[in-house]
Scaffold this active site. Structure first.
Site, mmCIF file in Angstrom:
data_model
loop_
_atom_site.group_PDB
_atom_site.id
_atom_site.type_symbol
_atom_site.label_atom_id
_atom_site.label_comp_id
_atom_site.label_asym_id
_atom_site.label_seq_id
_atom_site.Cartn_x
_atom_site.Cartn_y
_atom_site.Cartn_z
ATOM 1 N N HIS A 188 3.809 -2.095 3.209
ATOM 2 C CA HIS A 188 3.724 -0.737 2.661
ATOM 3 C C HIS A 188 5.048 -0.370 1.991
ATOM 4 O O HIS A 188 6.105 -0.499 2.616
ATOM 5 C CB HIS A 188 3.424 0.285 3.762
ATOM 6 C CG HIS A 188 2.070 0.113 4.373
ATOM 7 N ND1 HIS A 188 1.791 -0.874 5.295
ATOM 8 C CD2 HIS A 188 0.902 0.808 4.193
ATOM 9 C CE1 HIS A 188 0.520 -0.787 5.657
ATOM 10 N NE2 HIS A 188 -0.038 0.219 5.003
ATOM 11 N N ASP A 195 0.823 -1.210 0.000
ATOM 12 C CA ASP A 195 0.000 0.000 0.000
ATOM 13 C C ASP A 195 0.858 1.261 0.000
ATOM 14 O O ASP A 195 1.983 1.255 0.500
ATOM 15 C CB ASP A 195 -0.898 0.044 1.238
ATOM 16 C CG ASP A 195 -1.997 -1.011 1.220
ATOM 17 O OD1 ASP A 195 -2.039 -1.807 0.262
ATOM 18 O OD2 ASP A 195 -2.798 -1.033 2.170
#
Length: 217
Positions: free
Chosen positions: A185, A35
């Site tokens: 992430h 992400d």
């Protein structure tokens, strides 16, 4: 004191059964997701690391970051990974009016479409809400637009600087099984933990005969 569950509680899954929490599989398949990118240097490091293990993943990208770093985004596509929409500027669904939330997602979609329309995968209209925050009304409206809303069942918690690198690694190692959707992430904030854990996760599960796939596949 806040608490972040590593695995998604069954009660949460039961409340939102139309969301994708994991992917049933008869094989030894794992779904890595990243992400908040694309991010200079960090995203390319992730791509190089994945390539070492012939691993595919899904990148839920922020529209504004794609605009600012189009070359990095193109690298994700050229490496054959899936792309997901993570809104234009990482807005919180619970604090945003549905109309504004949908417009923010559409803004990101237009940017994604410009880059992926001629790629091998194209735009699969995958969406992940920032912070996991999304309302039932927002879910309904997005699904009416044929979005597949992808959540997770394993959080690395790599973004939390109070979490040690070893804990981040163990969060994934100890809770992942066939069909798991794992969240990392490719951001500056998460880079220390993510860059420690990712190669070890890839090595550990590769040696156990698992395959890392993109969503959908």
């Amino acid at each position: 004191m806040s608490f972040t569950p590593i695995t998604t509680p069954k009660v949460v899954k039961s409340l939102f059964p139309t969301l994708v929490w994991d992917i049933p599989t008869k094989g030894k398949d794992i779904y890595l997701t990243f992400d908040d990118g694309p991010t200079p240097k960090i995203t390319n490091w992730v791509l190089d690391t994945l390539k070492q293990y012939n691993a595919k993943a899904t990148f839920f990208c922020i529209g504004k970051n794609i605009e600012e770093h189009p070359d990095v985004f193109k690298n994700i596509i050229s490496e054959g990974h899936s792309i997901g929409n993570h809104t234009y500027n990482h807005v919180k669904g619970w604090k945003t009016k549905t109309k504004d939330y949908l417009n923010n997602i559409t803004q990101a979609k237009k940017i994604i479409d410009l880059h992926v329309k001629e790629s091998e995968i194209g735009n699969q209209d995958l969406f992940r809400p920032p912070y996991g925050q999304i309302t039932p009304k927002q879910i309904k409206k997005l699904q009416e637009q044929s979005y597949k809303i992808v959540m997770w069942n394993v959080l690395s918690v790599d973004w939390n600087k109070k979490v040690s690198t070893e804990t981040c690694l163990n969060n994934v190692i100890n809770h992942t099984d066939s069909g798991s959707i794992i969240v990392f992430h490719d951001s500056v904030k998460a880079s220390k933990n993510m860059q420690f854990a990712l190669p070890k996760v890839l090595k550990y599960f590769n040696e156990k005969g698992y395959t890392f796939k993109r969503i959908p596949e």
